[in-house]
Design a protein around this motif. Sequence first.
Motif, PDB file in Angstrom:
ATOM      1  N   MET A  42      49.299   2.527  36.252  1.00  0.00           N
ATOM      2  CA  MET A  42      49.641   2.151  34.986  1.00  0.00           C
ATOM      3  C   MET A  42      49.057   2.765  33.988  1.00  0.00           C
ATOM      4  O   MET A  42      49.874   2.968  32.907  1.00  0.00           O
ATOM      5  N   LEU A  43      47.873   3.532  34.136  1.00  0.00           N
ATOM      6  CA  LEU A  43      47.612   4.432  33.065  1.00  0.00           C
ATOM      7  C   LEU A  43      48.336   5.691  32.685  1.00  0.00           C
ATOM      8  O   LEU A  43      48.694   5.870  31.687  1.00  0.00           O
ATOM      9  N   ASP A  44      48.666   6.105  34.144  1.00  0.00           N
ATOM     10  CA  ASP A  44      49.416   7.365  33.911  1.00  0.00           C
ATOM     11  C   ASP A  44      50.824   6.956  33.084  1.00  0.00           C
ATOM     12  O   ASP A  44      51.287   7.985  32.675  1.00  0.00           O
ATOM     13  N   ARG A  45      51.471   5.912  33.395  1.00  0.00           N
ATOM     14  CA  ARG A  45      52.692   5.527  33.016  1.00  0.00           C
ATOM     15  C   ARG A  45      52.764   4.922  31.431  1.00  0.00           C
ATOM     16  O   ARG A  45      53.519   4.529  30.892  1.00  0.00           O
ATOM     17  N   GLY A  46      51.456   4.747  31.138  1.00  0.00           N
ATOM     18  CA  GLY A  46      50.968   4.037  29.743  1.00  0.00           C
ATOM     19  C   GLY A  46      51.449   2.712  29.595  1.00  0.00           C
ATOM     20  O   GLY A  46      51.930   2.000  28.676  1.00  0.00           O
ATOM     21  N   GLU A  47      51.376   1.891  31.019  1.00  0.00           N
ATOM     22  CA  GLU A  47      51.666   0.509  30.928  1.00  0.00           C
ATOM     23  C   GLU A  47      50.558  -0.319  30.331  1.00  0.00           C
ATOM     24  O   GLU A  47      49.337   0.058  30.754  1.00  0.00           O
ATOM     25  N   PRO A  48      50.563  -1.490  29.841  1.00  0.00           N
ATOM     26  CA  PRO A  48      49.816  -2.207  29.309  1.00  0.00           C
ATOM     27  C   PRO A  48      49.049  -2.943  30.490  1.00  0.00           C
ATOM     28  O   PRO A  48      49.852  -3.866  31.239  1.00  0.00           O
ATOM     29  N   LEU A  49      47.745  -2.848  30.699  1.00  0.00           N
ATOM     30  CA  LEU A  49      47.125  -3.354  32.098  1.00  0.00           C
ATOM     31  C   LEU A  49      47.202  -4.933  32.006  1.00  0.00           C
ATOM     32  O   LEU A  49      47.302  -5.422  32.956  1.00  0.00           O
ATOM     33  N   GLU A  50      47.372  -5.514  30.749  1.00  0.00           N
ATOM     34  CA  GLU A  50      47.353  -6.919  30.560  1.00  0.00           C
ATOM     35  C   GLU A  50      48.641  -7.589  31.311  1.00  0.00           C
ATOM     36  O   GLU A  50      48.745  -8.756  31.238  1.00  0.00           O
ATOM     37  N   ASN A  51      49.565  -6.731  31.377  1.00  0.00           N
ATOM     38  CA  ASN A  51      51.141  -7.342  31.781  1.00  0.00           C
ATOM     39  C   ASN A  51      51.009  -7.564  33.370  1.00  0.00           C
ATOM     40  O   ASN A  51      51.278  -6.464  33.893  1.00  0.00           O
ATOM     41  N   PRO A  52      51.010  -8.717  33.459  1.00  0.00           N
ATOM     42  CA  PRO A  52      51.000  -9.135  35.090  1.00  0.00           C
ATOM     43  C   PRO A  52      52.364  -8.810  35.600  1.00  0.00           C
ATOM     44  O   PRO A  52      52.139  -8.259  36.905  1.00  0.00           O
ATOM     45  N   VAL A  77      39.220   4.247  35.267  1.00  0.00           N
ATOM     46  CA  VAL A  77      39.803   3.682  36.271  1.00  0.00           C
ATOM     47  C   VAL A  77      39.321   2.497  36.873  1.00  0.00           C
ATOM     48  O   VAL A  77      39.986   1.574  37.133  1.00  0.00           O
ATOM     49  N   GLY A  78      37.914   2.704  37.031  1.00  0.00           N
ATOM     50  CA  GLY A  78      37.219   1.329  37.611  1.00  0.00           C
ATOM     51  C   GLY A  78      37.520   0.235  36.610  1.00  0.00           C
ATOM     52  O   GLY A  78      37.709  -0.916  37.082  1.00  0.00           O
ATOM     53  N   GLU A  79      37.309   0.434  35.302  1.00  0.00           N
ATOM     54  CA  GLU A  79      37.319  -0.528  34.372  1.00  0.00           C
ATOM     55  C   GLU A  79      38.882  -1.080  34.221  1.00  0.00           C
ATOM     56  O   GLU A  79      39.132  -2.414  34.338  1.00  0.00           O
ATOM     57  N   ALA A  80      39.744  -0.015  34.247  1.00  0.00           N
ATOM     58  CA  ALA A  80      41.310  -0.506  34.515  1.00  0.00           C
ATOM     59  C   ALA A  80      41.647  -1.393  35.628  1.00  0.00           C
ATOM     60  O   ALA A  80      42.430  -2.438  35.688  1.00  0.00           O
TER      61      ALA A  80
END
Length: 208
Positions: A42-52, A77-80
């Motif tokens: 998700m981080l690598d793709r710049g996706e919003p983590l909150e988006n289920p 990454v642990g936080e995400a």
Amino acid sequence: MIIAIDGPAASGKGTLARRLAAHLGRPHLDTGLLYRAVARAMLDRGEPLENPGRATAVAAALDPDHLGETRLRDREVGEAASVVSAHPGVRDALLAFQIRFASRPGGAVLDGRDIGTVVAPNAQVKLYVTASPEERARRRLRELAAAGEAPAYETVLADLRQRDDRDAGRAAAPLRVAPDAIVIDTTELGPDEAFAQALAIVTDRVGA
Ligand code: CDP
């Protein structure tokens, strides 16, 4: 024999799980890596983590057999992972793989947050490994320093507390002590002592 090991971040459950698995000659699954791999993608793709929806799609497309370890242990990454793991769809997408792993003939050792409660409620041995937040922050700081990250102690402690709250407070498979789990508090225990206690419990439970 399934051994389920749960507990909060940096409690020593991973080290303990690896040692028990090696000693008993069983496969080991660090289930946190599954959630970390989803978060990394998700981080690598710049996706919003909150988006289920997006997080669930990423989890469903994950190949758990070939995770690799690339930057999965980074602090961010642990936080995400703690954010994406709260989405029920993400948990559902990763559940079947974990259940299959636990059901291997001869058993397995799994560590995470919900192994004794959700993934393997019938596990013969359930351990809940914990330690004080301050001691866990010191341990996490040492790990991060060894990996070349150097955050302040206060930052690490605040991160851990926030992650504990998020993991224990979510609706889907929250972190909690299974009713039949044995708690090992490692605040005052070194890795060898924690291992000895855990092995004694395993031996007692299954007469191994
Ligand atoms: O190593 P550490 O204890 O810091 O974390 P981890 O075990 O790698 O897990 C990272 C995050 O994934 C946790 O904070 C949880 O939010 C999530 N997780 C989960 O929800 N369920 C699991 N079985 C394992 C991890």
